[in-house]
Design a protein around this motif. Structure first.
Motif, short mmCIF file in Angstrom:
data_model
loop_
_atom_site.label_atom_id
_atom_site.label_comp_id
_atom_site.label_asym_id
_atom_site.label_seq_id
_atom_site.Cartn_x
_atom_site.Cartn_y
_atom_site.Cartn_z
N PRO A 38 10.34 26.15 36.91
CA PRO A 38 11.62 25.44 36.87
C PRO A 38 11.58 24.25 35.90
N ARG A 39 10.40 23.90 35.40
CA ARG A 39 10.27 22.70 34.58
C ARG A 39 10.42 23.02 33.09
N VAL A 40 11.48 23.73 32.77
CA VAL A 40 11.82 24.06 31.39
C VAL A 40 13.31 23.83 31.23
N SER A 41 13.72 23.18 30.15
CA SER A 41 15.15 22.91 29.97
C SER A 41 15.92 24.21 29.80
N ASP A 42 17.22 24.13 30.12
CA ASP A 42 18.07 25.32 30.01
C ASP A 42 18.11 25.82 28.57
N VAL A 98 -3.90 15.95 28.72
CA VAL A 98 -4.00 17.19 29.48
C VAL A 98 -3.15 17.11 30.74
N GLY A 99 -3.31 16.00 31.47
CA GLY A 99 -2.58 15.83 32.72
C GLY A 99 -1.08 15.79 32.52
N ALA A 100 -0.63 15.12 31.45
CA ALA A 100 0.81 15.01 31.19
C ALA A 100 1.41 16.38 30.91
N GLU A 101 0.72 17.19 30.11
CA GLU A 101 1.25 18.51 29.77
C GLU A 101 1.17 19.46 30.97
N LEU A 102 0.14 19.31 31.77
CA LEU A 102 -0.03 20.21 32.91
C LEU A 102 0.94 19.88 34.04
N SER A 103 1.50 18.66 34.03
CA SER A 103 2.42 18.27 35.09
C SER A 103 3.69 19.11 35.09
N ASP A 104 3.96 19.81 33.98
CA ASP A 104 5.13 20.69 33.90
C ASP A 104 4.86 22.07 34.49
N THR A 105 3.69 22.27 35.05
CA THR A 105 3.33 23.57 35.60
C THR A 105 2.93 23.41 37.06
N GLU A 106 2.60 24.53 37.69
CA GLU A 106 2.11 24.51 39.07
C GLU A 106 0.58 24.49 39.10
N MET A 107 -0.04 24.40 37.94
CA MET A 107 -1.50 24.45 37.85
C MET A 107 -2.16 23.17 38.36
N GLN A 108 -3.32 23.34 38.99
CA GLN A 108 -4.17 22.21 39.39
C GLN A 108 -5.25 22.02 38.34
N LEU A 109 -5.67 20.78 38.13
CA LEU A 109 -6.71 20.48 37.15
C LEU A 109 -7.99 20.07 37.86
N MET A 315 -4.04 21.46 23.71
CA MET A 315 -5.01 22.34 24.36
C MET A 315 -4.40 23.07 25.55
N ILE A 316 -3.63 22.34 26.35
CA ILE A 316 -2.97 22.98 27.49
C ILE A 316 -1.98 24.03 27.02
N ASP A 317 -1.21 23.70 25.99
CA ASP A 317 -0.23 24.65 25.47
C ASP A 317 -0.91 25.93 25.02
N LEU A 318 -2.02 25.79 24.30
CA LEU A 318 -2.77 26.97 23.85
C LEU A 318 -3.34 27.75 25.03
N LEU A 319 -3.91 27.02 25.99
CA LEU A 319 -4.59 27.70 27.11
C LEU A 319 -3.59 28.48 27.97
#
Length: 351
Positions: A38-42, A98-109, A315-319
């Motif tokens: 849900p964390r993606v703009s329309d 890394v943390g800022a980019e990952l906050s838009d996902t459900e992933m845990q770091l 790095m998060i975007d690539l991974l």
């Protein structure tokens, strides 16, 4: 219907990279849209969905089949002692990105240190059990076996800083060569004649490239790139002290220092002060990283900025793209997965 029969540029099934290029977004963003985040703009979601339809992209079936068994966890692996991680701003800045980019996902770091043989053995067992969906590797030395282990286990991975010019893993790096040149060009422009270099660990490709840039900067200015003017440290403050002491013995008339990190520059600054050399009157000083240390030194340190937080985000975007598209590496365009971000020089009072 639009999209039927469309093939990717490679002539085969359209790829995640091609969807990302068509939509004008990163691979990780495409992954988020495909996985229903849900964390993606329309507007972004619409652009990705349009690209998917136009290209006829079908997510990798094996990856989708594995989705139910996903751990929704990513490991940030640091093959260094914990003490170094907490002492150097590079790591905290990387973690912030890394943390800022990952906050838009459900992933845990998960933050994992692997600085000792025992820690590496435990990490190998942990990874072999496939308890994470992907791995970010930072501060990797040329002979580190961890990247090869990840390849053998077929775990998606992205490395921060290539191990060599022939890096086989997706990577995010800064322009270390250009950064080295920028430092020397700045010092030459300030009228400095004897410019020495406190290098980082030379089993780190980025440190080698900074040395190459330093040499090229001297050559471009018509100066000899004398090996006696280069001493390798280890990116630590004490390493900077040792290297500065050695360079003062080798080259007593030095009037400028380019340090391979701000932390080493801080160690060099201590030695210069102890021997009565004023900064910048007697010796100009330039660091690398543009960390908080640079801003708080006395005088404030001129430093080459590498965009560390942005590197973490990239790095998060690539991974995320690697996790969403688990085809064998040989079937993908590695060049598009080798990201190099620009460096810039931030001039302050030390030079």
């Amino acid at each position: 219907m639009a999209g039927h029969g469309v093939r990717g540029r490679s002539g085969g099934r359209p790829t995640l990279e091609e969807v990302a290029a068509r939509a004008g977004v990163g691979r990780g963003t495409v992954s988020r849209v495909i996985n229903g985040s849900p964390r993606v703009s329309d507007a972004t979601r619409a652009a990705v969905e349009a690209a998917v339809a136009e290209l006829g992209y079908v997510p990798n079936t094996a990856a989708r089949a594995l989705a139910a068994n996903r751990t929704d966890a990513i490991a940030l692996v640091v093959p260094e002692p914990e003490t170094r991680f907490f002492a150097e701003p590079y790591f905290s800045d990387m973690l912030r990105g890394v943390g800022a980019e990952l906050s838009d996902t459900e992933m845990q770091l998960l933050l994992i240190f692997a600085g000792s043989d025992r820690e590496r053995e435990r990490l190998a067992q942990y990874l072999a059990a496939h308890r994470v969906d992907g791995v970010l590797l930072v501060s990797v030395h040329a002979d580190d076996p961890l990247p090869d282990l990840l390849s053998q286990l077929e775990i998606p991975a992205v490395i921060s800083g290539r191990r060599s010019a022939e890096e086989t893993l997706p990577s995010v790096d800064s322009d270390n060569y250009g950064g080295g040149r920028l430092a020397v060009e700045h010092l030459v422009a300030r009228g400095r004649r004897r410019i020495v270099h406190l290098a980082g660990r030379l089993d780190v490709f980025g440190a080698q490239r900074r040395v190459d840039g330093y040499r090229e900067g001297l050559r471009a200015a018509g100066r000899p790139a004398d090996d006696a003017l280069i001493v390798a440290g280890d990116f630590t403050e004490e390493g900077g002290r040792r290297a500065m002491t050695e360079l003062l013995e080798r080259c007593p008339d030095l009037d400028a220092v380019f340090a391979g990190s701000d932390v080493m520059a801080a160690g060099a600054r201590q030695v210069l002060r102890e021997v009565g050399r004023r900064t910048p009157d007697d010796v100009a000083l330039v660091g690398y990283d543009d960390s908080a240390i640079a801003r708080h030194m006395d005088p404030p340190l001129t430093s080459v900025r590498q965009p560390i937080e942005e590197m973490g985000r990239a790095m998060i975007d690539l991974l995320l793209g690697e996790i969403a598209d688990r085809r064998p590496a040989v079937s993908r365009d590695l060049e598009k997965r080798q990201v190099v971000l620009p460096t810039e020089l931030v001039a302050r009072a030390s030079s």
